[in-house]
Design a protein around this motif. Sequence first.
Motif, PDB file in Angstrom:
ATOM      1  N   ALA A  61       2.430 -15.399 -13.333  1.00 13.54           N
ATOM      2  CA  ALA A  61       2.379 -16.529 -12.399  1.00 13.54           C
ATOM      3  C   ALA A  61       3.476 -17.542 -12.690  1.00 13.54           C
ATOM      4  O   ALA A  61       4.013 -18.167 -11.766  1.00 13.54           O
ATOM      5  N   PRO A  65       6.138 -17.465  -9.214  1.00 14.89           N
ATOM      6  CA  PRO A  65       5.080 -18.361  -8.732  1.00 14.89           C
ATOM      7  C   PRO A  65       4.499 -17.980  -7.377  1.00 14.89           C
ATOM      8  O   PRO A  65       3.370 -18.353  -7.072  1.00 14.89           O
ATOM      9  N   ARG A  68       0.402 -13.583  -5.451  1.00 15.65           N
ATOM     10  CA  ARG A  68      -1.045 -13.824  -5.364  1.00 15.65           C
ATOM     11  C   ARG A  68      -1.730 -12.852  -6.319  1.00 15.65           C
ATOM     12  O   ARG A  68      -1.795 -11.658  -6.054  1.00 15.65           O
ATOM     13  N   ILE A  69      -2.244 -13.391  -7.414  1.00 20.33           N
ATOM     14  CA  ILE A  69      -2.689 -12.567  -8.542  1.00 20.33           C
ATOM     15  C   ILE A  69      -4.203 -12.594  -8.668  1.00 20.33           C
ATOM     16  O   ILE A  69      -4.821 -13.664  -8.637  1.00 20.33           O
ATOM     17  N   VAL A  91      -1.538 -22.894 -13.318  1.00 25.01           N
ATOM     18  CA  VAL A  91      -1.216 -21.791 -12.415  1.00 25.01           C
ATOM     19  C   VAL A  91      -2.483 -21.391 -11.657  1.00 25.01           C
ATOM     20  O   VAL A  91      -3.601 -21.535 -12.164  1.00 25.01           O
ATOM     21  N   ILE A  93      -4.673 -18.567 -10.185  1.00 26.19           N
ATOM     22  CA  ILE A  93      -4.985 -17.143 -10.288  1.00 26.19           C
ATOM     23  C   ILE A  93      -6.444 -16.955  -9.908  1.00 26.19           C
ATOM     24  O   ILE A  93      -7.302 -17.779 -10.250  1.00 26.19           O
TER      25      ILE A  93
END
Length: 228
Positions: A61, A65, A68-69, A91, A93
């Motif tokens: 991330a 950036p 989309r995790i 970040v 997530i």
Amino acid sequence: MDTDEEVDAYTSAAAQAYLEAIDRTFVDHLGRLIGPSGLPFLDCRVLDFGCGPGQIPILIARRWPGMRIIGADAGPNMIEQAKRDAATAAVDIDWQVVRLGPGGDSRLPYEDEDFDVVLCNSTLHHLDDPLGALDELARVAKPSAAVLIRDLMRPPAPAYPLHVWLFGRHYSGEMRRLYEASVRAAYTLGELQSMLEQSKLNDGRSRVFKRGMTHLSIERAALASNGD
């Protein structure tokens, strides 16, 4: 691995410094797999299956950036630690508790061809059905997706004591115990190659990759984006 002691061991300062260096090589490896692909990073869906306390998704991330995790792990305590660390790192997530196999689901809770990047680090040796897990990771990966599945490498039995002494010297206490057990449960190069050949990841693009004397990977480079 999800007891308080195991989570603490995995995130202890001494272990974390060494593990972070290893995790950075994982992220660098991913960079090579997606670098020439033309992946649309601002709309790229990433799954890290078996994310533990989330070090790798957090590193990703920070580096990309726009991705989309989803970080998925069977351990609720691991996921809670990941949430805390992600908040500290500022970040975003999506952390999910996902258990695959006995006591959980037979399928991952995602659609077919759902992800542009599919990752799994040091998880296969923990699973009762690693081949089934590979098939599920293949199912949720887009045909063009980058795939990186890395695990420890088990040395020949006579070399095991020297191997864990040499490469486990950075660990102590509970973390050392976990490391030794993981190496003992991990796969040889031939075993992982055989597993890949039996799995749905055996698509002509995936291959087994050996990193030094300590790790093995199944890797698949991303294909160039076709604009979908």
